[in-house]
Design a protein around this motif. Sequence first.
Motif, PDB file in Angstrom:
ATOM      1  N   ALA A 171       0.840  -1.186   0.000  1.00  0.00           N
ATOM      2  CA  ALA A 171       0.000   0.000   0.000  1.00  0.00           C
ATOM      3  C   ALA A 171       0.879   1.241   0.000  1.00  0.00           C
ATOM      4  N   GLN A 194      -0.854   7.324   2.232  1.00  0.00           N
ATOM      5  CA  GLN A 194      -2.303   7.422   2.418  1.00  0.00           C
ATOM      6  C   GLN A 194      -2.729   7.013   3.811  1.00  0.00           C
ATOM      7  N   PRO A 253      -1.621   7.544   7.945  1.00  0.00           N
ATOM      8  CA  PRO A 253      -0.727   8.220   8.886  1.00  0.00           C
ATOM      9  C   PRO A 253       0.218   7.271   9.621  1.00  0.00           C
ATOM     10  N   PHE A 271       2.770   6.028   7.255  1.00  0.00           N
ATOM     11  CA  PHE A 271       3.614   7.148   6.865  1.00  0.00           C
ATOM     12  C   PHE A 271       4.765   7.291   7.839  1.00  0.00           C
ATOM     13  N   LYS A 272       4.466   7.150   9.120  1.00  0.00           N
ATOM     14  CA  LYS A 272       5.529   7.312  10.114  1.00  0.00           C
ATOM     15  C   LYS A 272       6.578   6.205   9.997  1.00  0.00           C
ATOM     16  N   PHE A 313       8.610   6.816   7.039  1.00  0.00           N
ATOM     17  CA  PHE A 313       9.519   7.933   7.312  1.00  0.00           C
ATOM     18  C   PHE A 313      10.757   7.431   8.048  1.00  0.00           C
ATOM     19  N   PHE A 323       9.364  15.269   2.199  1.00  0.00           N
ATOM     20  CA  PHE A 323       8.356  14.433   2.837  1.00  0.00           C
ATOM     21  C   PHE A 323       7.045  15.189   3.034  1.00  0.00           C
ATOM     22  N   ILE A 324       7.160  16.465   3.382  1.00  0.00           N
ATOM     23  CA  ILE A 324       5.946  17.267   3.574  1.00  0.00           C
ATOM     24  C   ILE A 324       5.199  17.414   2.240  1.00  0.00           C
ATOM     25  N   TRP A 383       3.541  14.173   1.325  1.00  0.00           N
ATOM     26  CA  TRP A 383       2.328  13.920   2.118  1.00  0.00           C
ATOM     27  C   TRP A 383       1.156  14.715   1.567  1.00  0.00           C
ATOM     28  N   GLU A 384       1.442  15.956   1.205  1.00  0.00           N
ATOM     29  CA  GLU A 384       0.353  16.798   0.699  1.00  0.00           C
ATOM     30  C   GLU A 384      -0.189  16.303  -0.634  1.00  0.00           C
ATOM     31  N   ARG A 405      -0.226  13.191  -1.681  1.00  0.00           N
ATOM     32  CA  ARG A 405      -0.161  11.747  -1.553  1.00  0.00           C
ATOM     33  C   ARG A 405      -1.067  10.962  -2.482  1.00  0.00           C
TER      34      ARG A 405
END
Lengths: 180, 389
Positions: free
Chosen positions: A10, A14, A16, A19-20, A23, A52-53, A56-57, A59
Amino acid sequence: MGYQTSNNEANPLQDPVKFKSFFNEFFPVLVVFARRYVVDDEPAHDIAQEAFITAWEKRLSIKNLDDVRFYLYTIVRNKCLNYLKHIKVKRVHEQEVSKENDIYFETVTIEQETFLMLKKAIGTLAPKTQEIINLSLQGLGNNDISEQLDISVNTVKTMKRRAFKKLSQQLKDHFYLFFI
Amino acid sequence: MNRNQNSKITKLFVKLFEQSISSEELKVLNDWAGSNAFRQHLLHKMRKPTAFEEWHKEVIAVRTEESWKVVEKAIKANRGRQIRMEVMRYAAIAIMTLMVGAAIYYFSAKEPVAVQPQMAKNVIEPGSSKARLFLDDGQVINLEEKQAADYLEKDSSKISVASGEVTYLASRDTREELIYNTIQIPRGGTYTLVLADGTRVYMNSETELKYPVRFSTGQRKVTLKGEAYFEVTKDPEAPFIVEANNSQVEVLGTAFNVKAYADESVITTTLVEGSVKFSNTQETLILEPSDQTVFNTLSNKVTTNKVNTDLYTAWKDGYFWFKNESLEDVLTRMSRWYDFDVFYKNQAVKELRFSGKVEVFEDVDILIRMIEKTTDIQFEISGRAVIVQ
């Protein structure tokens, strides 16, 4: 580019939680990547954070994990090149200019992907075996390893052989779907 | 850059470190490097036995935790900003609609409703990837619990299950007899299905799709209850047909959304690209991109409008996106995803209109509070029930 088979994983952008963990795994690699361009530690961190920001925006447009990493490499590369132009280094080294070259991007990307893959593969081995492989990758010979870990040279050899066998099996599995 | 070649080269470099590289493979690396200075440089670097260790030292030195805090803060601030903007949009639209809504409210409210601002601890959570797969032999696979796994159908078609997605690989069997599977998505679930022809189907909550594991020649037919978004693989020889509630949507290769829930009296087909043919017992229509037909199964009427298709397909990308929709429709959609039941103490509020875009993974509280903030409506959450005061 990848060792993850594409559609099965996946998109970490998408979710959180994913995502961490993505990261934690990939941010350090991206900083090292950035340092191949900007050299300095501080801007490399800043640029990787910004990437990364941005990722994420945006995504939703990225479909799989290989693409996510490739996308991040691309953003970081562009940001780094901008940064280098921006600081207007007085003596524009030949090297600085050549960093715009696509082949440079290719080699820096391959470097990160190779080591990331190796790191992940080693991470799946048993702790003792990991130790042996890490020492071996530090350039130590079997005798040195046997001394350092206080085990027989034969044990080192056997464990190394098993470990590398397992690693290359993993490699095969990782790439299997990708190349059919 | 050629990414396929890159992954091949990456693989060879890994083999180099794993000491399992063959001399032919080493030659491939040398040929790849050729006389290019950058590639030569990388090859040289990688041949040092300590290369990995040096790289690893650099990786360890990175300040990951500290950086995560920076990134997390930026993401949260940004999300806050987005929500505030959305609330303002809600507010602007809600004021207009409230003028209509308020009149109904005023005349229908018999006695003032006590305002209860407190919210009970709720158990309502956003949906996730869940589904049940019914194989031809009656075997039921609960996909929610499944990690990656493969199954074989009796014609030896392969079914691959991975997180949130099922993929079919057709066997080379040429028998014309079709074997059907059914996938069922419960409330609070979504799932992606890749059919044997490569067609990708995104299924929304409370949806059921029946399809052959391998298509016959000349026609590809599936049966839908609920809502799904289709990205159909082009095949001029074999039209793709979605059957829903006595209507048919027929396409050659295209992307479109069909919404046909049993508890709703309308079937909505939204075309994103390509062209589709919609037909029921009464009539046949050809849709163009951005066309949406709404077929009312009670009145048997079909209406067609031009729409912003993003609104109707946002769910597959993880958003609720409403534009001038009634509170009833908004809550119905939310209830499928979050799996709650809605009770109205006052029927008139159902007609209030809302617009907005929210991420589906948000806590249900956030959505409900957004509605509360812009209206006089109070919600009470108790267990799996949402009561509209």
